[in-house]
Motif scaffolding. Structure first.
Motif, short mmCIF file in Angstrom:
data_model
loop_
_atom_site.label_atom_id
_atom_site.label_comp_id
_atom_site.label_asym_id
_atom_site.label_seq_id
_atom_site.Cartn_x
_atom_site.Cartn_y
_atom_site.Cartn_z
N ASN A 177 0.87 -1.18 0.00
CA ASN A 177 0.00 0.00 0.00
C ASN A 177 0.91 1.22 0.00
O ASN A 177 1.71 1.40 0.92
CB ASN A 177 -0.92 0.00 1.22
CG ASN A 177 -1.98 1.08 1.17
OD1 ASN A 177 -1.71 2.22 0.76
ND2 ASN A 177 -3.19 0.76 1.61
N ALA B 218 -2.56 -6.25 -2.77
CA ALA B 218 -3.35 -5.42 -1.86
C ALA B 218 -4.80 -5.89 -1.95
O ALA B 218 -5.14 -6.75 -2.76
CB ALA B 218 -3.22 -3.94 -2.22
N ALA C 36 -3.26 -2.00 -5.35
CA ALA C 36 -2.08 -2.77 -5.78
C ALA C 36 -1.39 -2.10 -6.97
O ALA C 36 -0.15 -2.02 -7.01
CB ALA C 36 -2.50 -4.19 -6.15
#
Length: 356
Positions: A13, A41, A47
């Motif tokens: 992140n 993510a 992501a």
């Protein structure tokens, strides 16, 4: 130069988190030994942003898919503790090496399941990065060499800014003991691991775990959550070496530094550090009452704070993977520490001393 190890980060992140603050800067600093292959993510958008900013080759919205990616050597698990089990099991089933942040699981049963899943081609490391700090490693070497003689007494004060009167929205889950990520397991666990590395395994403990602030305000809102974990710990014990120890773990503290004093028949050593995130996060200093060698130089000079000891951890892990050795703390260490924390909790709940 050996082939670079390809890392997949679960929990990528670009806006927040331990991967952004610690793992990514550590890996970038160690670019001769590692390359960031992929990130995952909870959404593809998050992501994709992490991939672009961190410089990864691929981005996944599915962490299990990342764990199964054939182009990844090491799966680094940096998500919340309740999500560790599924990703770790998938990575081990795919024959990957695994770096899992501490705590390994929410409880001993999860930790045992993950440990049992390790195959012959996988090496694992638990994220107790304080054990890779040069000050801790040199102190342990001094103890092992007999420089202190018979160990007598250890006194430790370990503080963190976390578990105070307020918590960020992202840290609300840390207040719920059922999630396995608490003051006891995180600040307490990291500190207890260092104490056992120096004085040997605990053989007996007595404890008082207290919740001093039962209601926690969530920053930026009017929400208040109930804290079910302790925000203060007092632990006394005896170690296999015969050393007796005292430990105070305090949450919501920003004006006192970490301190550890170990006294033996031939002298003493002291370790100190001042990072508000806990002893394991920042640079540690070592003092001795007798002449000793200077600290081993850091592998990643120029780093500070969260990536500092994580970089040390990664480099030791790389050497183990390439040599087949096991010098870093593994999942067996994580299970031992989980059992110790369970015994401390039992001693605090029952109000009586317990043996391990």
């Amino acid at each position: 130069m050996s082939k670079r190890l390809r890392v997949g980060i679960v929990g990528g992140n670009a806006q927040r988190g331990w991967a952004r603050d610690a793992h990514i800067p550590a890996l970038k600093h160690l670019k001769d030994d590692f390359e960031l292959e992929a990130v995952s993510a909870r959404t593809q958008t998050i992501a994709d942003e992490a991939q672009a900013i961190f410089g990864a080759k691929r981005a996944y919205a599915d962490s299990i898919a990342l764990a199964q990616d054939p182009n990844i050597d090491i799966v680094s698990v940096t998500v919340k503790v309740p999500e560790h089990r599924a990703v770790v099991l998938a990575a081990l089933n795919a024959g990957k090496h695994v770096y899992c942040e501490w705590p390994l699981g929410r409880d001993l049963a999860e930790s045992k399941e993950m440990t049992s899943a390790i195959g012959p081609n996988s090496q694992v490391m638990i994220g107790l990065q304080g054990l890779s700090a040069p000050a801790i490693r040199q102190a342990a070497a001094l103890v092992a060499s007999g420089s202190l003689g018979s160990l007598k007494l250890m006194r430790v004060f370990s503080a963190t800014a976390g578990w105070g009167a307020e918590a960020s929205p992202n840290h609300a889950y840390l207040q719920d003991k059922r999630n396995g990520a608490t003051l006891e397991t995180i600040t307490g666990g990291h500190t207890l691991a260092a104490m056992e590395a120096l004085a040997g395994a605990y053989v007996e403990v007595d404890a008082r775990n207290t919740t001093l602030r039962k209601h926690v305000r969530i920053q930026g809102s009017a929400d208040v959550v109930q804290r079910s974990c302790a925000d203060h710990m007092l632990v006394t014990g005896q170690h296999a070496s015969g050393c007796v120890s005292t430990l105070e773990v305090a949450g919501g503290v920003i004006d006192r530094s970490f301190s550890l004093e170990l006294v033996g028949e031939n002298g003493w050593l002291k370790i100190s550090g001042g990072h508000p995130g806990g002893y394991q996060v920042g640079l540690l200093n070592l003092e001795t009452s007798f002449p000793s060698e200077p600290l081993t130089p850091l592998v990643a000079t120029g780093l500070d704070g969260p990536p500092l000891n994580v970089a040390e951890h990664y480099m030791r892990f790389a050497k183990d993977i390439r040599s087949g050795a096991q010098s870093v703390p593994d999942f067996d260490v994580a299970m031992r520490l989980t059992q110790l924390l369970d015994t401390i909790d039992l001693a605090a709940t029952k109000g009586q001393r317990h043996r391990l």
